[in-house]
Write a protein that holds these residues in place. Structure first.
Motif, PDB file in Angstrom:
ATOM      1  N   TYR A  48       0.834  -1.205   0.000  1.00  0.00           N
ATOM      2  CA  TYR A  48       0.000   0.000   0.000  1.00  0.00           C
ATOM      3  C   TYR A  48       0.870   1.257   0.000  1.00  0.00           C
ATOM      4  O   TYR A  48       0.623   2.207  -0.744  1.00  0.00           O
ATOM      5  CB  TYR A  48      -0.914  -0.008   1.225  1.00  0.00           C
ATOM      6  N   ARG A  51       2.470   1.757  -3.449  1.00  0.00           N
ATOM      7  CA  ARG A  51       1.531   2.321  -4.427  1.00  0.00           C
ATOM      8  C   ARG A  51       1.250   3.786  -4.132  1.00  0.00           C
ATOM      9  O   ARG A  51       1.140   4.611  -5.047  1.00  0.00           O
ATOM     10  CB  ARG A  51       0.213   1.533  -4.419  1.00  0.00           C
ATOM     11  N   GLU A  99      -6.425  -4.313  -6.037  1.00  0.00           N
ATOM     12  CA  GLU A  99      -5.181  -3.900  -6.681  1.00  0.00           C
ATOM     13  C   GLU A  99      -3.965  -4.044  -5.767  1.00  0.00           C
ATOM     14  O   GLU A  99      -2.820  -4.048  -6.231  1.00  0.00           O
ATOM     15  CB  GLU A  99      -5.290  -2.446  -7.163  1.00  0.00           C
ATOM     16  N   ILE A 100      -4.194  -4.162  -4.473  1.00  0.00           N
ATOM     17  CA  ILE A 100      -3.078  -4.325  -3.540  1.00  0.00           C
ATOM     18  C   ILE A 100      -2.557  -5.761  -3.557  1.00  0.00           C
ATOM     19  O   ILE A 100      -1.382  -6.005  -3.280  1.00  0.00           O
ATOM     20  CB  ILE A 100      -3.504  -3.928  -2.107  1.00  0.00           C
ATOM     21  N   CYS A 103       0.294  -6.312  -6.045  1.00  0.00           N
ATOM     22  CA  CYS A 103       1.413  -5.495  -5.599  1.00  0.00           C
ATOM     23  C   CYS A 103       2.101  -6.157  -4.404  1.00  0.00           C
ATOM     24  O   CYS A 103       3.328  -6.171  -4.311  1.00  0.00           O
ATOM     25  CB  CYS A 103       0.928  -4.091  -5.247  1.00  0.00           C
TER      26      CYS A 103
END
Length: 230
Positions: A48, A51, A99-100, A103
């Protein structure tokens, strides 16, 4: 480590994304009075931050440069839910966004990130009876854990569960998109050079594809009690 030195017991629960590790481990820990540690949430917190800073999660050097700026802490609410804090900000909800996930898988491949978090995770096991879940708990973080369980389910079943969870949270995502993300994450997690996802040789494999939550929870609880003679 001798029996005199070892004061606490540890349960390592590994498995792929969406296998139900977090919810099951949290429930079992609460029933046994153990501390629940969701290591995936810790990596998600790093992701997090990456990003938020606009850094490429595949750029190991750039990600490593951010680590000194991160103060990651954990807390627990009244329901026993682990809450994650990044530099004092509660990011528990934000780190669960789809979306995390990818990542987090990417940053977890970076040795500097794993080294940064390893001591934090091991320190908890030295101070508490813990149930710790993640990708490499039994193989890397706590290789001497008293109980090792590899929890899994088919990619399709895990995608269905995640689809249902997001819909209930009011943030629906197409099932097909979720399935592709899970399959990609599985590939990344099992093929990464650093601490790849794999079942420890002495871990019990538990496939929950055909089990509901309560059945899965009871089976994990049975295995823990059996191996710890509780």
């Amino acid at each position: 480590m001798s029996s005199e030195e070892k004061k606490y017991v540890s349960v390592a629960l590994d498995g792929p994304s969406g296998a139900g590790k977090s919810s099951i481990a949290r429930s079992v820990a609460q029933e046994l009075g153990f501390l629940y540690v969701d290591t995936g949430a810790i990596y998600r917190t790093v992701a997090y931050c990456v990003r938020q800073k606009g850094v490429d999660p595949k750029d190991a050097q750039a990600v490593a440069a951010l680590l000194p700026e991160m103060v990651i802490t954990m807390g627990y609410d009244g329901a026993g839910l682990q809450r994650m804090y990044l530099n004092g900000e509660d990011v528990t909800k934000e780190i669960r966004l789809p979306e995390i996930s990818m990542c987090a898988s990417q940053v977890s491949e970076i040795p500097a990130v794993r080294d940064f978090l390893l001591d934090m995770q091991r320190d908890m096991a030295k101070k508490h009876n813990v149930i710790m879940d993640g990708r490499d708990i039994a193989t890397v973080v706590l290789p001497d854990a008293d109980v090792k369980i590899y929890l899994t389910a088919s990619a399709e079943e895990r995608a269905k569960r995640r689809h249902r969870e997001l819909r209930e949270q009011g943030t629906p995502v197409d099932y097909g998109v979720i399935l592709v993300e899970i399959e990609e994450r599985d590939y990344n997690d099992t093929h990464r050079a650093t601490a790849p996802l794999k079942r420890a040789a002495d871990a019990v494999r538990l496939d929950t594809s055909e089990l509901n939550f309560e059945q899965s929870r009871q089976e994990v609880l049975r295995l823990v009690r059996e191996q710890l003679s509780l």
